[in-house]
Design a protein around this motif. Sequence first.
Motif, mmCIF file in Angstrom:
data_model
loop_
_atom_site.group_PDB
_atom_site.id
_atom_site.type_symbol
_atom_site.label_atom_id
_atom_site.label_comp_id
_atom_site.label_asym_id
_atom_site.label_seq_id
_atom_site.Cartn_x
_atom_site.Cartn_y
_atom_site.Cartn_z
ATOM 1 N N GLU A 245 0.826 -1.211 0.000
ATOM 2 C CA GLU A 245 0.000 0.000 0.000
ATOM 3 C C GLU A 245 0.858 1.258 0.000
ATOM 4 O O GLU A 245 0.542 2.246 -0.670
ATOM 5 C CB GLU A 245 -0.955 -0.001 1.200
ATOM 6 N N PHE A 246 1.953 1.240 0.751
ATOM 7 C CA PHE A 246 2.836 2.402 0.777
ATOM 8 C C PHE A 246 3.502 2.611 -0.583
ATOM 9 O O PHE A 246 3.667 3.738 -1.045
ATOM 10 C CB PHE A 246 3.886 2.236 1.874
ATOM 11 N N GLU A 247 3.852 1.511 -1.222
ATOM 12 C CA GLU A 247 4.470 1.599 -2.549
ATOM 13 C C GLU A 247 3.513 2.187 -3.586
ATOM 14 O O GLU A 247 3.950 2.745 -4.601
ATOM 15 C CB GLU A 247 4.954 0.212 -2.983
ATOM 16 N N LYS A 248 2.225 2.078 -3.336
ATOM 17 C CA LYS A 248 1.219 2.687 -4.212
ATOM 18 C C LYS A 248 1.109 4.194 -3.976
ATOM 19 O O LYS A 248 0.435 4.898 -4.724
ATOM 20 C CB LYS A 248 -0.153 2.056 -3.982
ATOM 21 N N GLY A 249 1.744 4.660 -2.904
ATOM 22 C CA GLY A 249 1.674 6.079 -2.568
ATOM 23 C C GLY A 249 0.653 6.401 -1.503
ATOM 24 O O GLY A 249 0.453 7.576 -1.158
ATOM 25 N N ASN A 250 -0.006 5.389 -0.954
ATOM 26 C CA ASN A 250 -1.035 5.616 0.056
ATOM 27 C C ASN A 250 -0.435 5.815 1.448
ATOM 28 O O ASN A 250 0.725 5.486 1.712
ATOM 29 C CB ASN A 250 -2.018 4.437 0.081
ATOM 30 N N TYR A 251 -1.244 6.355 2.334
ATOM 31 C CA TYR A 251 -0.889 6.510 3.742
ATOM 32 C C TYR A 251 -1.415 5.287 4.486
ATOM 33 O O TYR A 251 -2.567 4.889 4.301
ATOM 34 C CB TYR A 251 -1.517 7.774 4.321
ATOM 35 N N VAL A 252 -0.597 4.681 5.342
ATOM 36 C CA VAL A 252 -0.979 3.431 5.996
ATOM 37 C C VAL A 252 -0.879 3.572 7.514
ATOM 38 O O VAL A 252 0.146 4.012 8.041
ATOM 39 C CB VAL A 252 -0.088 2.264 5.533
ATOM 40 N N VAL A 253 -1.957 3.171 8.192
ATOM 41 C CA VAL A 253 -1.967 3.130 9.655
ATOM 42 C C VAL A 253 -2.561 1.791 10.081
ATOM 43 O O VAL A 253 -3.700 1.471 9.723
ATOM 44 C CB VAL A 253 -2.798 4.277 10.266
ATOM 45 N N VAL A 254 -1.787 0.998 10.813
ATOM 46 C CA VAL A 254 -2.277 -0.257 11.379
ATOM 47 C C VAL A 254 -2.413 -0.067 12.876
ATOM 48 O O VAL A 254 -1.467 0.369 13.544
ATOM 49 C CB VAL A 254 -1.305 -1.425 11.107
ATOM 50 N N GLY A 255 -3.577 -0.363 13.410
ATOM 51 C CA GLY A 255 -3.789 -0.220 14.843
ATOM 52 C C GLY A 255 -4.552 -1.399 15.391
ATOM 53 O O GLY A 255 -5.236 -2.110 14.655
ATOM 54 N N GLY A 256 -4.423 -1.614 16.699
ATOM 55 C CA GLY A 256 -5.200 -2.681 17.311
ATOM 56 C C GLY A 256 -4.472 -3.395 18.413
ATOM 57 O O GLY A 256 -3.525 -2.890 19.018
ATOM 58 N N ASP A 257 -4.930 -4.624 18.652
ATOM 59 C CA ASP A 257 -4.374 -5.498 19.676
ATOM 60 C C ASP A 257 -3.428 -6.468 18.973
ATOM 61 O O ASP A 257 -3.859 -7.404 18.310
ATOM 62 C CB ASP A 257 -5.529 -6.248 20.368
ATOM 63 N N TRP A 258 -2.137 -6.242 19.139
ATOM 64 C CA TRP A 258 -1.126 -7.045 18.449
ATOM 65 C C TRP A 258 -0.841 -8.358 19.171
ATOM 66 O O TRP A 258 -0.214 -9.247 18.616
ATOM 67 C CB TRP A 258 0.162 -6.245 18.303
ATOM 68 N N ASN A 259 -1.275 -8.480 20.427
ATOM 69 C CA ASN A 259 -1.005 -9.665 21.239
ATOM 70 C C ASN A 259 0.484 -10.024 21.272
ATOM 71 O O ASN A 259 0.875 -11.186 21.361
ATOM 72 C CB ASN A 259 -1.828 -10.868 20.760
ATOM 73 N N HIS A 260 1.302 -9.019 21.180
ATOM 74 C CA HIS A 260 2.756 -9.118 21.311
ATOM 75 C C HIS A 260 3.220 -7.930 22.146
ATOM 76 O O HIS A 260 2.614 -6.858 22.097
ATOM 77 C CB HIS A 260 3.472 -9.026 19.961
ATOM 78 N N SER A 261 4.296 -8.104 22.858
ATOM 79 C CA SER A 261 4.939 -6.972 23.506
ATOM 80 C C SER A 261 5.488 -6.073 22.407
ATOM 81 O O SER A 261 6.237 -6.515 21.534
ATOM 82 C CB SER A 261 6.069 -7.463 24.415
ATOM 83 N N MET A 262 5.084 -4.795 22.435
ATOM 84 C CA MET A 262 5.438 -3.897 21.340
ATOM 85 C C MET A 262 6.922 -3.543 21.374
ATOM 86 O O MET A 262 7.520 -3.405 22.448
ATOM 87 C CB MET A 262 4.587 -2.628 21.418
ATOM 88 N N PRO A 263 7.534 -3.386 20.200
ATOM 89 C CA PRO A 263 8.971 -3.078 20.128
ATOM 90 C C PRO A 263 9.328 -1.833 20.940
ATOM 91 O O PRO A 263 8.611 -0.826 20.900
ATOM 92 C CB PRO A 263 9.194 -2.840 18.632
ATOM 93 N N GLY A 264 10.411 -1.930 21.695
ATOM 94 C CA GLY A 264 10.879 -0.788 22.468
ATOM 95 C C GLY A 264 10.223 -0.643 23.828
ATOM 96 O O GLY A 264 10.578 0.242 24.603
ATOM 97 N N THR A 265 9.260 -1.516 24.137
ATOM 98 C CA THR A 265 8.610 -1.442 25.451
ATOM 99 C C THR A 265 9.260 -2.416 26.411
ATOM 100 O O THR A 265 9.838 -3.424 26.007
ATOM 101 C CB THR A 265 7.105 -1.748 25.346
ATOM 102 N N ASP A 266 9.146 -2.118 27.697
ATOM 103 C CA ASP A 266 9.771 -2.940 28.723
ATOM 104 C C ASP A 266 8.764 -3.194 29.849
ATOM 105 O O ASP A 266 8.534 -2.321 30.694
ATOM 106 C CB ASP A 266 11.009 -2.227 29.274
ATOM 107 N N PRO A 267 8.145 -4.383 29.882
ATOM 108 C CA PRO A 267 7.143 -4.667 30.913
ATOM 109 C C PRO A 267 7.683 -4.573 32.337
ATOM 110 O O PRO A 267 6.900 -4.398 33.275
ATOM 111 C CB PRO A 267 6.714 -6.109 30.590
ATOM 112 N N SER A 268 9.001 -4.677 32.505
ATOM 113 C CA SER A 268 9.565 -4.669 33.854
ATOM 114 C C SER A 268 9.411 -3.312 34.553
ATOM 115 O O SER A 268 9.625 -3.218 35.765
ATOM 116 C CB SER A 268 11.039 -5.064 33.822
#
Length: 356
Positions: A245-268
């Motif tokens: 979609e980005f290669e088509k020139g569109n703007y892309v936003v993905v949001g929601g519940d990833w059920n993964h610890s998000m990159p750069g976050t630290d649960p500790s």
Amino acid sequence: MGILKSRLFKIIAIIVSIPVVLFGVYLLIMIITDYKPDKAIKLEIDNNQKSVIKKDESISIITFNIGYGGMDKDQDFFMDGGLGSRSKSKEKTLENITKISAFLKSKNTDFIMLQEVDRKSTRSFKVNEVEFMKDALKDYASSFALNYKVFWVPIPISKPHGSVQAGLLTMSKYGVESSTRYSLPGTEAFLRQLGDLDRCVQENRIPVEDGKELVLVNAHLSAYDKGGVIRKQQLQFLKEFVQKEFEKGNYVVVGGDWNHSMPGTDPSIFKTKQAFPDWLKTIPEDFAPKRYKWVIDKTVPSNRTVDIPFKKDVNFLSVIDGFLVSPNVDVISTKGINLEFENTDHNPVLTELKLK
């Protein structure tokens, strides 16, 4: 005496066979009614709007897993080691979704992305939460994508999860050109899959004044697959999907519940008396396409463990909800909103963006 024994054995045989027969009938019904959606399904858009996104205007988006109106702070869940399988009552379901909808209305965002929205399910006492949200938020266009449709989940035996219809609800104050459900790859073992979610993403295309489109993707990824094989397949699908979609020139936003610890976050950084849960994995660093940006709040937990009801500083907390945006989208602000898991086992995440 021999006749009596023979009759007794026959009666015992009948009694023993009843559960086997019932299981066979149940299995047959499950196979017949198994939801097998096409890879791509066009969705209906209700109450569509007319306005178009302008490039010099900021847009606001909120993502929120509402836990089918039944996962409030007093609840646990059997799939995670708890005992609960349903909302406490119909009244409690209505109380939870009423408070959630009032919160969403108060934020007045341009877009709302919800996960685990029930439509007449046993676990939420047959409340049609999709229609409830649409009625409560009348200024929005909306579309709904099923990702959980099961005739009957028979566990726990004492109070089965029951009949389920649930999915993703996306709401927009802008006109929506199209809304499509795309099936995610990967299936569980046969019997487990019959009672499990059919994971998908919901793509919404919103026109932008420059002739391009904002491709807004509502996602709810798998959590429990052993070894993470299915999750890897889903992440790869999503990576290729957004890059095209980005290669088509569109703007892309993905949001929601990833059920993964998000990159750069630290649960500790969050206080807890629980160990790191086995199911929680971190999104691989090489997942995001080049120059894509993660849009998260590292300081506010978006999810709690549900093997026990919520107890402050006891439950394990993590950040598994948020956004991924393409390089042509500027991030103005992002905020996790700590609602103390009052009405669901997630906290919402709100972001403000601008299209370049």
